[in-house]
Design a protein around this motif. Structure first.
Motif, PDB file in Angstrom:
ATOM      1  N   GLY A  57     -23.004 -15.535  62.271  1.00 48.00           N
ATOM      2  CA  GLY A  57     -23.778 -14.362  61.904  1.00 48.00           C
ATOM      3  C   GLY A  57     -25.115 -14.315  62.617  1.00 48.00           C
ATOM      4  O   GLY A  57     -25.482 -15.200  63.397  1.00 48.00           O
ATOM      5  N   LYS A  58     -25.862 -13.287  62.308  1.00 50.10           N
ATOM      6  CA  LYS A  58     -27.151 -13.086  62.965  1.00 50.10           C
ATOM      7  C   LYS A  58     -28.311 -13.712  62.197  1.00 50.10           C
ATOM      8  O   LYS A  58     -29.350 -13.992  62.777  1.00 50.10           O
ATOM      9  N   ARG A  59     -28.127 -13.922  60.864  1.00 59.02           N
ATOM     10  CA  ARG A  59     -29.232 -14.435  60.047  1.00 59.02           C
ATOM     11  C   ARG A  59     -28.762 -15.462  59.036  1.00 59.02           C
ATOM     12  O   ARG A  59     -27.617 -15.446  58.613  1.00 59.02           O
ATOM     13  N   LYS A  60     -29.688 -16.328  58.670  1.00 60.66           N
ATOM     14  CA  LYS A  60     -29.493 -17.224  57.535  1.00 60.66           C
ATOM     15  C   LYS A  60     -30.268 -16.648  56.354  1.00 60.66           C
ATOM     16  O   LYS A  60     -31.244 -15.908  56.539  1.00 60.66           O
ATOM     17  N   VAL A  61     -29.844 -16.978  55.146  1.00 63.67           N
ATOM     18  CA  VAL A  61     -30.514 -16.503  53.937  1.00 63.67           C
ATOM     19  C   VAL A  61     -30.967 -17.699  53.115  1.00 63.67           C
ATOM     20  O   VAL A  61     -30.185 -18.624  52.854  1.00 63.67           O
ATOM     21  N   ALA A  62     -32.231 -17.700  52.730  1.00 57.53           N
ATOM     22  CA  ALA A  62     -32.776 -18.737  51.856  1.00 57.53           C
ATOM     23  C   ALA A  62     -33.391 -18.064  50.634  1.00 57.53           C
ATOM     24  O   ALA A  62     -34.103 -17.061  50.754  1.00 57.53           O
ATOM     25  N   ILE A  63     -33.094 -18.605  49.461  1.00 59.05           N
ATOM     26  CA  ILE A  63     -33.601 -18.049  48.209  1.00 59.05           C
ATOM     27  C   ILE A  63     -34.419 -19.114  47.484  1.00 59.05           C
ATOM     28  O   ILE A  63     -33.934 -20.221  47.253  1.00 59.05           O
ATOM     29  N   VAL A  64     -35.647 -18.775  47.134  1.00 59.18           N
ATOM     30  CA  VAL A  64     -36.508 -19.665  46.351  1.00 59.18           C
ATOM     31  C   VAL A  64     -36.634 -19.066  44.955  1.00 59.18           C
ATOM     32  O   VAL A  64     -37.343 -18.077  44.749  1.00 59.18           O
ATOM     33  N   LEU A  65     -35.923 -19.629  44.003  1.00 59.93           N
ATOM     34  CA  LEU A  65     -35.959 -19.144  42.624  1.00 59.93           C
ATOM     35  C   LEU A  65     -37.206 -19.679  41.921  1.00 59.93           C
ATOM     36  O   LEU A  65     -37.575 -20.840  42.098  1.00 59.93           O
ATOM     37  N   GLY A  66     -37.845 -18.842  41.104  1.00 60.71           N
ATOM     38  CA  GLY A  66     -39.027 -19.292  40.372  1.00 60.71           C
ATOM     39  C   GLY A  66     -40.148 -19.727  41.292  1.00 60.71           C
ATOM     40  O   GLY A  66     -40.796 -20.751  41.070  1.00 60.71           O
ATOM     41  N   ALA A  67     -40.387 -18.941  42.347  1.00 69.55           N
ATOM     42  CA  ALA A  67     -41.424 -19.300  43.323  1.00 69.55           C
ATOM     43  C   ALA A  67     -42.805 -19.384  42.690  1.00 69.55           C
ATOM     44  O   ALA A  67     -43.692 -20.077  43.205  1.00 69.55           O
ATOM     45  N   ASP A  68     -42.986 -18.689  41.562  1.00 68.21           N
ATOM     46  CA  ASP A  68     -44.286 -18.732  40.884  1.00 68.21           C
ATOM     47  C   ASP A  68     -44.539 -20.065  40.198  1.00 68.21           C
ATOM     48  O   ASP A  68     -45.621 -20.287  39.656  1.00 68.21           O
ATOM     49  N   GLN A  69     -43.551 -20.971  40.197  1.00 66.59           N
ATOM     50  CA  GLN A  69     -43.737 -22.290  39.593  1.00 66.59           C
ATOM     51  C   GLN A  69     -44.102 -23.359  40.619  1.00 66.59           C
ATOM     52  O   GLN A  69     -44.191 -24.541  40.297  1.00 66.59           O
ATOM     53  N   MET A  70     -44.318 -22.942  41.859  1.00 62.76           N
ATOM     54  CA  MET A  70     -44.751 -23.893  42.886  1.00 62.76           C
ATOM     55  C   MET A  70     -46.194 -24.328  42.650  1.00 62.76           C
ATOM     56  O   MET A  70     -47.033 -23.537  42.238  1.00 62.76           O
ATOM     57  N   LYS A  71     -46.468 -25.584  42.938  1.00 65.99           N
ATOM     58  CA  LYS A  71     -47.845 -26.048  42.932  1.00 65.99           C
ATOM     59  C   LYS A  71     -48.482 -25.712  44.277  1.00 65.99           C
ATOM     60  O   LYS A  71     -47.814 -25.301  45.220  1.00 65.99           O
ATOM     61  N   ALA A  72     -49.785 -25.932  44.356  1.00 68.97           N
ATOM     62  CA  ALA A  72     -50.552 -25.475  45.518  1.00 68.97           C
ATOM     63  C   ALA A  72     -50.019 -26.040  46.830  1.00 68.97           C
ATOM     64  O   ALA A  72     -49.893 -25.315  47.827  1.00 68.97           O
ATOM     65  N   GLU A  73     -49.667 -27.334  46.863  1.00 72.08           N
ATOM     66  CA  GLU A  73     -49.245 -27.939  48.126  1.00 72.08           C
ATOM     67  C   GLU A  73     -47.929 -27.337  48.632  1.00 72.08           C
ATOM     68  O   GLU A  73     -47.771 -27.089  49.830  1.00 72.08           O
ATOM     69  N   ALA A  74     -47.001 -27.067  47.695  1.00 74.26           N
ATOM     70  CA  ALA A  74     -45.730 -26.450  48.087  1.00 74.26           C
ATOM     71  C   ALA A  74     -45.948 -24.998  48.515  1.00 74.26           C
ATOM     72  O   ALA A  74     -45.326 -24.514  49.473  1.00 74.26           O
ATOM     73  N   ALA A  75     -46.834 -24.291  47.809  1.00 76.07           N
ATOM     74  CA  ALA A  75     -47.124 -22.900  48.141  1.00 76.07           C
ATOM     75  C   ALA A  75     -47.745 -22.796  49.534  1.00 76.07           C
ATOM     76  O   ALA A  75     -47.420 -21.894  50.319  1.00 76.07           O
ATOM     77  N   ASN A  76     -48.636 -23.724  49.865  1.00 82.54           N
ATOM     78  CA  ASN A  76     -49.257 -23.705  51.187  1.00 82.54           C
ATOM     79  C   ASN A  76     -48.248 -24.013  52.286  1.00 82.54           C
ATOM     80  O   ASN A  76     -48.324 -23.463  53.392  1.00 82.54           O
ATOM     81  N   ALA A  77     -47.285 -24.898  51.976  1.00 81.14           N
ATOM     82  CA  ALA A  77     -46.230 -25.196  52.951  1.00 81.14           C
ATOM     83  C   ALA A  77     -45.340 -23.973  53.174  1.00 81.14           C
ATOM     84  O   ALA A  77     -44.924 -23.688  54.297  1.00 81.14           O
ATOM     85  N   LEU A  78     -45.048 -23.237  52.083  1.00 80.40           N
ATOM     86  CA  LEU A  78     -44.257 -22.015  52.206  1.00 80.40           C
ATOM     87  C   LEU A  78     -45.011 -20.959  53.014  1.00 80.40           C
ATOM     88  O   LEU A  78     -44.417 -20.209  53.796  1.00 80.40           O
ATOM     89  N   LEU A  79     -46.314 -20.919  52.830  1.00 81.28           N
ATOM     90  CA  LEU A  79     -47.133 -19.943  53.538  1.00 81.28           C
ATOM     91  C   LEU A  79     -47.019 -20.119  55.051  1.00 81.28           C
ATOM     92  O   LEU A  79     -47.029 -19.138  55.800  1.00 81.28           O
ATOM     93  N   LYS A  80     -46.855 -21.362  55.495  1.00 77.44           N
ATOM     94  CA  LYS A  80     -46.731 -21.619  56.937  1.00 77.44           C
ATOM     95  C   LYS A  80     -45.462 -20.971  57.499  1.00 77.44           C
ATOM     96  O   LYS A  80     -45.439 -20.550  58.652  1.00 77.44           O
ATOM     97  N   ILE A  81     -44.403 -20.933  56.662  1.00 73.85           N
ATOM     98  CA  ILE A  81     -43.178 -20.251  57.109  1.00 73.85           C
ATOM     99  C   ILE A  81     -43.420 -18.756  57.200  1.00 73.85           C
ATOM    100  O   ILE A  81     -42.992 -18.091  58.151  1.00 73.85           O
ATOM    101  N   LEU A  82     -44.129 -18.212  56.221  1.00 71.23           N
ATOM    102  CA  LEU A  82     -44.365 -16.766  56.179  1.00 71.23           C
ATOM    103  C   LEU A  82     -45.340 -16.310  57.253  1.00 71.23           C
ATOM    104  O   LEU A  82     -45.301 -15.152  57.693  1.00 71.23           O
ATOM    105  N   GLU A  83     -46.235 -17.199  57.664  1.00 73.43           N
ATOM    106  CA  GLU A  83     -47.195 -16.832  58.709  1.00 73.43           C
ATOM    107  C   GLU A  83     -46.510 -16.641  60.057  1.00 73.43           C
ATOM    108  O   GLU A  83     -46.945 -15.826  60.873  1.00 73.43           O
TER     109      GLU A  83
END
Length: 279
Positions: A57-83
């Protein structure tokens, strides 16, 4: 790939079992205990996989359930993907309380709001899927507050009665007991309920307070605790409407703290102090 909140050290076998349950029924509640979060190593692994091209296929799909339960260090790591989002990955985040996410994460996401289910939809689904009586399904649907996951949780044998009895006991104790008895009850609840259980309990308390307020204002036909009108009426006659509104705000604040991973015992102790002022 699916990432979900869980204990810090979750065995691989149990993780696979949970993923199978989610795949079979994404409404089915999953509980682990008092301390759950999305560990940073899971986000780091996701970041690594994001750099790979999909095999099919053309894309992979990743789902993060309950993303609002991440602590700061995990949230900052996720932010690097989104940037620097990879063009070959679709990343989906779910959150009960989006305001708990970092503003920099929110600004990089397209928000899609999922509306609550109606009482009738929940009631019909409970009768069809859980094979429970329409009368009990009606009570649960009213208390589920639009969440079928919460409805399934309360549909389990004795769960509904246990949690509702605890909610009403807490409110009634707030009126008639001394501060020591109130604190003892709160400590007992903190020992017995995990984070998800405490959230369910506070939601039921909030609905009960709403019923008390509605009864006091003469809107008895709108209450959700339709099989406990005697208890609703009794507390409506004892508690001033302003006190009900104040306590409702405190419970809402407690629910918000749960979404931010505040220690459940600290949340309940703070709530107990507010109950102490309810005379």
């Amino acid at each position: 790939k699916v990432i979900f909140p869980g204990p810090a050290q979750l065995p691989v076998e149990e993780e696979v079992s949970v993923l199978q349950k989610i795949a079979e029924d994404n409404y089915q509640p999953v509980g682990f205990g008092k301390s759950v979060t999305i560990p940073i190593d899971k986000i780091r692994e996701l970041r690594k996989q994001a750099s790979y091209h999909p095999y099919e296929g053309k894309r992979k799909v990743a789902i993060v359930l309950g993303a609002d339960q991440m602590k700061a260090e995990a949230a900052n790591a996720l932010l690097k993907i989104l940037e620097e989002p990879p063009g070959t990955m679709l990343l989906i985040l779910t959150a009960t309380n989006p305001s708990s996410l970092l503003p920099t994460i929110l600004s990089r996401c397209q928000r899609i709001r999922l509306n609550h289910l109606s009482r009738v939809e929940i009631e019909d689904a409970l009768v069809e899927r859980k094979k429970i009586s329409s009368e009990r399904a009606k009570v649960i649907a009213g208390l589920a507050n639009g969440s079928f996951t919460r409805a399934l949780f309360m549909a389990e044998e004795q769960v509904l009665d246990e949690y509702r009895n605890t909610a009403w006991t807490l409110l009634e104790t707030a009126l008639g007991a001394d501060s020591t008895e109130k604190l003892d009850l709160v400590e007992t609840i903190a020992r017995e309920k995990d984070r998800a259980g405490l959230e369910h309990l506070l939601e039921l308390i909030l609905l009960s307070l709403r019923d008390i307020l509605l009864w006091g204002e003469g809107h008895q036909e709108k209450i959700t605790n339709i099989d406990r009108t005697d208890r609703v009426r009794a507390l409506a006659e004892k508690i001033d409407s302003k006190e009900v509104e104040r306590l409702s705000r405190e419970v809402e604040s407690s629910l918000e703290m749960i979404s931010r991973n505040v220690n459940p015992e600290l949340i309940l102790i703070g709530l107990a102090e507010q109950l102490h002022t309810l005379e």
